[in-house]
Design a protein around this motif. Structure first.
Motif, PDB file in Angstrom:
ATOM      1  N   ASP A  73       0.829  -1.212   0.000  1.00  0.00           N
ATOM      2  CA  ASP A  73       0.000   0.000   0.000  1.00  0.00           C
ATOM      3  C   ASP A  73       0.858   1.254   0.000  1.00  0.00           C
ATOM      4  OD1 ASP A  73      -2.333  -1.465  -0.010  1.00  0.00           O
ATOM      5  OD2 ASP A  73      -2.429  -1.555   2.181  1.00  0.00           O
ATOM      6  N   LYS A  74       1.923   1.252   0.775  1.00  0.00           N
ATOM      7  CA  LYS A  74       2.826   2.408   0.816  1.00  0.00           C
ATOM      8  C   LYS A  74       3.460   2.640  -0.552  1.00  0.00           C
ATOM      9  CE  LYS A  74       4.111   1.915   5.675  1.00  0.00           C
ATOM     10  NZ  LYS A  74       5.195   1.564   6.597  1.00  0.00           N
ATOM     11  N   PHE A  75       3.871   1.543  -1.211  1.00  0.00           N
ATOM     12  CA  PHE A  75       4.483   1.652  -2.534  1.00  0.00           C
ATOM     13  C   PHE A  75       3.490   2.217  -3.541  1.00  0.00           C
ATOM     14  CE2 PHE A  75       5.359  -0.075  -6.739  1.00  0.00           C
ATOM     15  CZ  PHE A  75       6.677   0.308  -6.919  1.00  0.00           C
ATOM     16  N   LYS A  76       2.270   1.676  -3.554  1.00  0.00           N
ATOM     17  CA  LYS A  76       1.251   2.144  -4.500  1.00  0.00           C
ATOM     18  C   LYS A  76       0.905   3.600  -4.256  1.00  0.00           C
ATOM     19  CE  LYS A  76      -0.886  -2.281  -5.494  1.00  0.00           C
ATOM     20  NZ  LYS A  76      -2.089  -3.109  -5.353  1.00  0.00           N
ATOM     21  N   LYS A  77       0.811   4.003  -2.991  1.00  0.00           N
ATOM     22  CA  LYS A  77       0.481   5.376  -2.655  1.00  0.00           C
ATOM     23  C   LYS A  77       1.603   6.321  -3.078  1.00  0.00           C
ATOM     24  CE  LYS A  77      -1.477   5.994   1.290  1.00  0.00           C
ATOM     25  NZ  LYS A  77      -1.675   6.126   2.760  1.00  0.00           N
ATOM     26  N   LYS A  78       2.844   5.880  -2.882  1.00  0.00           N
ATOM     27  CA  LYS A  78       4.001   6.717  -3.190  1.00  0.00           C
ATOM     28  C   LYS A  78       4.141   6.945  -4.703  1.00  0.00           C
ATOM     29  CE  LYS A  78       8.991   6.983  -2.426  1.00  0.00           C
ATOM     30  NZ  LYS A  78      10.151   6.314  -1.808  1.00  0.00           N
ATOM     31  N   TYR A  79       3.883   5.898  -5.498  1.00  0.00           N
ATOM     32  CA  TYR A  79       4.107   5.988  -6.936  1.00  0.00           C
ATOM     33  C   TYR A  79       2.822   6.073  -7.757  1.00  0.00           C
ATOM     34  CZ  TYR A  79       8.943   5.031  -5.819  1.00  0.00           C
ATOM     35  OH  TYR A  79      10.198   5.116  -5.319  1.00  0.00           O
TER      36      TYR A  79
END
Length: 82
Positions: A73-79
């Motif tokens: 989720d953090k990765f998807k939100k960041k990119y």
């Protein structure tokens, strides 16, 4: 071709996938202090594997996605495109 570059100490070894318990007999030069009695009644050196073709998602067709602490989720939100 170069002469005498391959090891001469090939022997039968049992490889065991520790994630699902599957074992197979093959030839190898890998060293091991553990042994196991194989189906033929002979004792062979044992090499323990964390993963093999019987448990790897690529070969089994079962993709396992492990999300620890919301990293995906953090990765998807960041990119994510804004």
């Amino acid at each position: 071709m170069k002469q005498d570059i391959h090891p001469k100490s090939y022997r039968f070894v049992v490889f065991k996938d520790m994630s699902n318990g599957t074992a197979f007999l093959s030839r190898s030069t890998a060293a091991s202090k553990e042994t196991i009695t194989w189906e033929d009644g002979n004792e062979y050196p044992l090499i323990k594997l964390e993963i093999s073709n019987t448990s790897h998602p690529f070969y089994t067709g079962k993709n396992v996605l492990v999300d620890t602490a919301g990293r995906i989720d953090k990765f998807k939100k960041k990119y994510a495109k804004k």
